[in-house]
Write a protein that holds these residues in place. Structure first.
Motif, short mmCIF file in Angstrom:
data_model
loop_
_atom_site.label_atom_id
_atom_site.label_comp_id
_atom_site.label_asym_id
_atom_site.label_seq_id
_atom_site.Cartn_x
_atom_site.Cartn_y
_atom_site.Cartn_z
N ASP A 82 76.75 65.88 28.25
CA ASP A 82 76.94 67.03 27.46
C ASP A 82 76.04 67.64 26.84
O ASP A 82 75.85 68.92 26.72
CB ASP A 82 77.99 66.39 25.95
CG ASP A 82 79.37 66.27 26.56
OD1 ASP A 82 79.96 66.93 27.29
OD2 ASP A 82 79.77 65.09 26.10
N LYS A 83 74.79 67.19 26.53
CA LYS A 83 73.63 67.75 26.15
C LYS A 83 73.04 68.46 27.37
O LYS A 83 72.70 69.84 27.16
CB LYS A 83 72.51 66.57 25.64
CG LYS A 83 72.64 66.29 24.40
CD LYS A 83 71.38 65.74 23.84
CE LYS A 83 71.19 64.13 24.03
NZ LYS A 83 70.00 63.62 23.63
N ALA A 86 75.00 71.62 27.53
CA ALA A 86 74.76 72.39 26.40
C ALA A 86 73.49 73.27 26.67
O ALA A 86 73.38 74.59 26.18
CB ALA A 86 74.97 72.04 25.07
N PHE A 90 76.96 75.62 28.44
CA PHE A 90 78.24 75.36 28.91
C PHE A 90 78.99 74.08 28.00
O PHE A 90 78.18 73.27 27.46
CB PHE A 90 78.25 74.93 30.34
CG PHE A 90 77.77 76.05 31.23
CD1 PHE A 90 78.75 77.15 31.39
CD2 PHE A 90 76.61 76.07 31.74
CE1 PHE A 90 78.41 77.98 32.34
CE2 PHE A 90 76.29 77.09 32.80
CZ PHE A 90 76.93 78.10 32.99
N HIS A 91 80.30 73.84 28.12
CA HIS A 91 80.94 72.84 27.54
C HIS A 91 81.80 72.02 28.69
O HIS A 91 82.04 72.96 29.68
CB HIS A 91 81.74 73.12 26.42
CG HIS A 91 82.36 72.33 25.78
ND1 HIS A 91 83.53 71.74 26.08
CD2 HIS A 91 82.00 71.34 24.50
CE1 HIS A 91 83.95 70.69 25.27
NE2 HIS A 91 83.04 70.44 24.26
N ARG A 92 82.04 70.74 28.64
CA ARG A 92 82.78 69.99 29.69
C ARG A 92 84.16 70.70 29.71
O ARG A 92 84.78 70.70 30.96
CB ARG A 92 82.77 68.55 29.29
CG ARG A 92 83.55 68.26 28.10
CD ARG A 92 83.98 66.61 28.09
NE ARG A 92 82.69 65.93 28.04
CZ ARG A 92 82.54 65.01 28.82
NH1 ARG A 92 83.37 64.49 29.64
NH2 ARG A 92 81.40 64.27 28.69
N ASN A 93 84.65 71.33 28.94
CA ASN A 93 85.89 72.08 28.95
C ASN A 93 85.90 73.29 29.79
O ASN A 93 87.07 73.86 30.36
CB ASN A 93 86.55 72.39 27.49
CG ASN A 93 86.77 71.27 26.68
OD1 ASN A 93 86.92 70.01 27.38
ND2 ASN A 93 87.26 71.32 25.56
N ASP A 94 84.73 73.77 30.03
CA ASP A 94 84.64 75.04 30.85
C ASP A 94 84.62 74.68 32.65
O ASP A 94 84.68 75.40 33.29
CB ASP A 94 83.22 75.80 30.78
CG ASP A 94 83.04 75.89 29.34
OD1 ASP A 94 83.95 76.60 28.54
OD2 ASP A 94 81.90 75.87 28.92
#
Ligand SMILES: [Zn+2]
Length: 280
Positions: A82-83, A86, A90-94
């Motif tokens: 996640d870091k 970011a 970006f975010h994992r949902n993207d």
């Protein structure tokens, strides 16, 4: 198209298992072991941003297993998936696509997470298609005794149960940007993608050459199911890469992200040690 190295953290594996028949007196100078004979390895993924797709190749070990499991692998370092996403905004949902080279836990553990409220294992990338292939999937869900400890049901079955699993049909050109080799030396039908980037190509080496030092042909891991095949497959990919000046991207090298291999009289060897961001 843009490419980013995504560091998901480091773990440790036995140095002897990682270097196969190579003696410790040799490999210990390349990747020094700790007092338990364990060496540090990265779990470095590759993110491909292309038009409206955002594809992640492999996704690290994840965080859903229990303390006992992680006590074998000594996770360390400050990077997390996640870091690292970011850092590039970006975010994992993207993520629209998760490309799994193979289903060993250090490559796909991050694909599934434990939902604390329901106690269920669910896809960690809710909006992504997960790509594998039928041959490898079969090997992973009915594992042989040697690989059983690497294919964990909780990493694999929930991908299918969620309806997010898709199979790549065959080796070869997959889309405009990606060519996929199937490799049978490390495990059945591990997928090695070759990604077209401007005038160059990036080859994601996965466990075909987990680190820069594994580029030497006899440096195959003790984990490989068919070491002679692994050597021949690696030789062919290195030859191709040296002839085409392709960039090799290392998933597990603790320090070196990339190199462009060089053809010499003694065969193909690793070139300058580089960062992906310096090359692109
Ligand atoms: Zn593997």
């Amino acid at each position: 198209m843009k490419l980013y190295a995504i560091n998901t953290g480091h773990f440790k594996l036995d140095g002897g298992a990682m270097f196969g028949v190579v003696p410790k007196s040799v490999w210990n100078k390349l990747n020094p072991a700790d007092e338990n004979n364990m060496c540090s390895w990265a779990m470095r993924c590759l993110l491909i941003e292309d038009n409206n797709r955002l594809m992640l190749i492999d996704c690290g070990i994840g965080n859903k297993q229990d303390e006992k499991f992680f006590s074998f692998y000594y996770l360390h370092g400050n990077d997390t998936l996640d870091k690292s996403l970011a850092l590039h905004g970006f975010h994992r949902n993207d993520i629209t696509d998760i490309f799994l080279t193979h289903l060993h836990f250090d490559h796909c553990g991050g694909a599934i997470e434990l939902d604390k409220t329901s106690g269920k294992f669910l896809p960690a990338f809710p909006n992504a298609v997960y790509w594998s292939n039928e041959d490898h999937w079969k090997a992973a869900v009915e594992p042989n005794a040697r690989e059983k400890a690497s294919f964990l049901k909780e990493n694999i079955l929930p991908i299918q149960e969620s309806g997010q699993l898709k199979f790549i049909e065959k080796e070869g050109q997959w889309n405009d940007q990606m060519f996929i080799y199937y490799s049978y030396g490390h495990t059945d039908a591990m997928m090695i993608p070759r990604i077209k980037y401007k005038e160059q190509e990036v080859i994601f080496m996965a466990d075909l050459s987990p680190s820069y030092h594994h580029l030497k042909i006899p440096y195959v891991m003790g984990y490989d199911t068919r070491p002679l095949n692994a050597m021949e497959e690696k030789r062919k990919v290195l030859q191709y890469a040296a002839e085409n000046r392709s960039i090799l991207f290392f998933e597990h090298d603790p320090l070196i992200e990339c190199t462009i291999p060089i053809l010499t009289e003694k065969g193909v060897i690793g070139g300058e040690r580089m960062k992906l961001s310096d090359l692109l």
